[in-house]
Write a protein that holds these residues in place. Structure first.
Motif, PDB file in Angstrom:
ATOM      1  N   PHE A  29     -70.479   8.002  64.361  1.00  9.90           N
ATOM      2  CA  PHE A  29     -71.920   8.016  64.114  1.00  9.90           C
ATOM      3  C   PHE A  29     -72.429   6.653  63.660  1.00  9.90           C
ATOM      4  O   PHE A  29     -73.583   6.293  63.913  1.00  9.90           O
ATOM      5  N   TYR A  30     -71.584   5.878  62.994  1.00 10.06           N
ATOM      6  CA  TYR A  30     -71.965   4.557  62.492  1.00 10.06           C
ATOM      7  C   TYR A  30     -72.136   3.542  63.624  1.00 10.06           C
ATOM      8  O   TYR A  30     -72.721   2.483  63.417  1.00 10.06           O
ATOM      9  N   LEU A  36     -78.393   8.409  65.115  1.00 10.64           N
ATOM     10  CA  LEU A  36     -78.206   9.164  63.878  1.00 10.64           C
ATOM     11  C   LEU A  36     -79.519   9.331  63.124  1.00 10.64           C
ATOM     12  O   LEU A  36     -79.861  10.434  62.679  1.00 10.64           O
ATOM     13  N   ASN A  37     -80.287   8.232  62.987  1.00 12.13           N
ATOM     14  CA  ASN A  37     -81.499   8.263  62.177  1.00 12.13           C
ATOM     15  C   ASN A  37     -82.422   7.123  62.589  1.00 12.13           C
ATOM     16  O   ASN A  37     -82.029   5.956  62.505  1.00 12.13           O
ATOM     17  N   THR A 207     -80.399  16.125  60.408  1.00 14.72           N
ATOM     18  CA  THR A 207     -79.191  15.365  60.131  1.00 14.72           C
ATOM     19  C   THR A 207     -79.296  14.725  58.755  1.00 14.72           C
ATOM     20  O   THR A 207     -80.315  14.104  58.434  1.00 14.72           O
ATOM     21  N   ASN A 209     -77.061  12.201  55.956  1.00 16.33           N
ATOM     22  CA  ASN A 209     -75.907  11.326  55.801  1.00 16.33           C
ATOM     23  C   ASN A 209     -75.857  10.752  54.388  1.00 16.33           C
ATOM     24  O   ASN A 209     -76.891  10.462  53.779  1.00 16.33           O
ATOM     25  N   SER A 211     -73.221   8.037  52.009  1.00 18.72           N
ATOM     26  CA  SER A 211     -72.046   7.163  51.926  1.00 18.72           C
ATOM     27  C   SER A 211     -72.043   6.429  50.595  1.00 18.72           C
ATOM     28  O   SER A 211     -73.103   6.162  50.009  1.00 18.72           O
ATOM     29  N   SER A 231     -67.728   9.194  53.105  1.00 21.49           N
ATOM     30  CA  SER A 231     -69.006   9.571  53.704  1.00 21.49           C
ATOM     31  C   SER A 231     -69.000  11.035  54.107  1.00 21.49           C
ATOM     32  O   SER A 231     -67.939  11.627  54.336  1.00 21.49           O
ATOM     33  N   VAL A 233     -71.543  13.584  56.753  1.00 19.10           N
ATOM     34  CA  VAL A 233     -72.689  13.745  57.651  1.00 19.10           C
ATOM     35  C   VAL A 233     -72.817  15.225  57.979  1.00 19.10           C
ATOM     36  O   VAL A 233     -71.834  15.866  58.379  1.00 19.10           O
ATOM     37  N   TYR A 235     -75.047  18.305  60.027  1.00 17.03           N
ATOM     38  CA  TYR A 235     -75.955  18.596  61.131  1.00 17.03           C
ATOM     39  C   TYR A 235     -76.344  20.080  61.078  1.00 17.03           C
ATOM     40  O   TYR A 235     -75.475  20.936  60.907  1.00 17.03           O
TER      41      TYR A 235
END
Length: 340
Positions: A29-30, A36-37, A207, A209, A211, A231, A233, A235
Motif C-alpha cells: 500500500f505504501y 490508498l488516500n 480505508t 491507516n 504507522s 503499521s 491498514v 478496509y
C-alpha cells in the motif's frame, strides 16, 4: 481430487462474478500512496514523484486476476498543495471483467511546528467492460466433470457490455511527530456499475491507516537512520471488513517487512505477506531516489497456498527535486516525512 477440481473451478469461474462491488487491495500500500488516500498527494520529499505497482493474484491459477496502478504527483510547497494523476486497471478472471480508471488528485496541507495535516480530493472516470462469451453458467456445468466444452448457455445476454461512470474519493492524513494516521472514503457518489440493467451501486470503501516510526539508531539525517515501523491498514466496504497489520525494518536503502492480513470472512486468515524494498540511489542533496519493491502473499486461508500459488507484487517509484528548487536539499522538514 474431485473436490480440488471443484474448488479451482469456483475460483476461476465464480469468483469474478461475486467480486462485483469489492475493490482490490494492494499489499504494498505504501507504493500506491494516492490509491490508498488522496490526502497523500504531494506528500513526499522532493518536487516530483512517480509510482507504479503491479499485482498478480493467485498466480498458480490459469485465470488472470491482476491489478495495476500508476501515478504521478507534484509537491507544490509554495502554495501548500499537492496535485497528481492516477491510472488504475484491473482484470478479473476468465470473464475478462476489465476496469480502467483515470482520476485527478489534489491535496491541501496545513503545517505547524510538530504536525502536518492534509486534506485530499480525487475525481475521475471509470470504464467497466465484460466479455460475456467467457462467462460460464450452471447449465454449462456437469456435477461430475465440471465445465462442458463447447456448451452454450441459455442465459439472456445483457443489452450492454461496457459502462462509463464518474467516481469521487476524499481523505485526510495527519503526521504528528513519529505518528502518521489517515482515513479515506472512496466511491462517495455511489456510482452504478451494473451491466445487466439492474441497478448495482458501488459501495463506499473506507480505508484507515496508522504507522509509527520507532528510531533504533539515530542519524543526523533522518532518512539514513535505522527504524522499526509498525503499521496497520483497515478496509471496510459494504459488509466486509479486512485489515493488514505488520512491521517494516528500515536501514538506509533497505527496507524489509512482514505482514498478516485478515480478509474479514468467516475463516479470517487470508495471507502472510513478505516484502523488501531497495532504494537504488538516495542522494541527500537533491532528494533523488529510485525505489524497487517486491512482495509475496503466502495464502493461509482454506483455499490454501498449494491451490493458488500465492500472490506477488512488484512496484517501482522515483522521486526528485527540480533543478534550483527552492526546497532542494532540505533535511526532513514536516512536508518530507519518510515512513517507508
Amino acid at each position: 481430487m474431485m473436490m480440488r477440481r471443484m474448488i479451482l473451478f469456483i475460483l476461476i469461474v465464480v469468483m469474478p462474478l461475486i467480486s462485483f462491488g469489492q475493490d482490490y487491495i494492494y499489499s504494498q500500500f505504501y507504493n500506491a500512496p494516492i490509491y490508498l488516500n488522496p490526502a497523500l498527494t504531494g506528500q513526499f520529499e522532493g518536487d516530483l514523484r512517480v509510482n507504479a505497482l503491479y499485482r498478480n493474484q493467485w498466480s498458480g491459477l490459469a485465470s488472470d486476476f491482476s491489478n495495476f496502478s500508476t501515478s504521478a504527483d507534484l509537491n507544490l510547497h509554495d502554495i501548500n498543495s499537492g496535485v497528481g494523476i492516477i491510472f488504475n486497471r484491473s482484470n478479473e478472471g476468465t470473464a475478462y471483467l476489465l476496469k480502467n480508471n483515470v482520476a485527478l488528485s489534489y491535496s491541501y496541507i496545513i503545517g505547524g511546528d510538530d504536525f502536518t495535516l492534509s486534506f485530499g480530493l480525487q475525481a475521475g472516470v471509470t470504464n467497466q467492460k465484460l466479455n460475456w462469451d467467457k462467462l460460464v453458467f450452471g447449465d454449462q456445468v456437469d456435477v461430475n466433470s465440471g465445465y462442458i466444452p463447447g456448451s452454450i448457455s441459455g442465459a439472456e445476454r445483457p443489452n450492454v457490455n461496457s459502462r462509463f461512470y464518474l467516481d469521487a474519493n476524499a481523505g485526510t492524513n495527519l503526521v504528528y511527530g513519529k505518528f502518521m494516521m489517515g482515513v479515506a472514503a472512496h466511491h462517495l457518489n455511489r456510482p452504478d456499475e451494473s451491466l445487466s440493467g439492474f441497478q448495482a451501486k458501488l459501495p463506499i470503501r473506507i480505508t484507515g491507516n496508522l504507522s509509527y516510526k520507532l528510531t533504533l539508531v539515530d542519524d543526523q539525517y533522518d532518512r539514513d537512520g535505522t527504524y522499526l515501523i509498525p503499521s496497520v491498514v483497515v478496509y471496510k466496504q459494504q459488509n466486509v471488513t479486512s485489515f493488514s497489520v505488520g512491521s517494516q525494518f528500515k536501514y538506509a536503502g533497505i527496507n524489509a517487512g512482514i505482514w498478516y492480513r485478515n480478509d474479514g470472512h468467516t475463516s479470517g486468515n487470508d495471507a502472510i505477506v513478505f516484502s523488501v524494498i531497495f532504494d537504488i540511489f538516495n542522494r541527500r542533496t537533491n532528494g533523488e531516489k529510485f525505489r524497487l519493491g517486491i512482495s509475496h502473499d503466502a495464502t493461509t486461508s482454506k483455499i490454501n497456498y498449494s491451490n493458488t500459488g500465492g500472490t506477488s507484487e512488484i512496484g517501482v517509484g522515483y522521486e526528485k527535486y527540480y533543478k534550483n528548487s527552492s526546497s532542494g536539499g532540505r533535511a526532513n522538514g514536516l512536508r518530507c516525512y519518510d515512513f517507508y
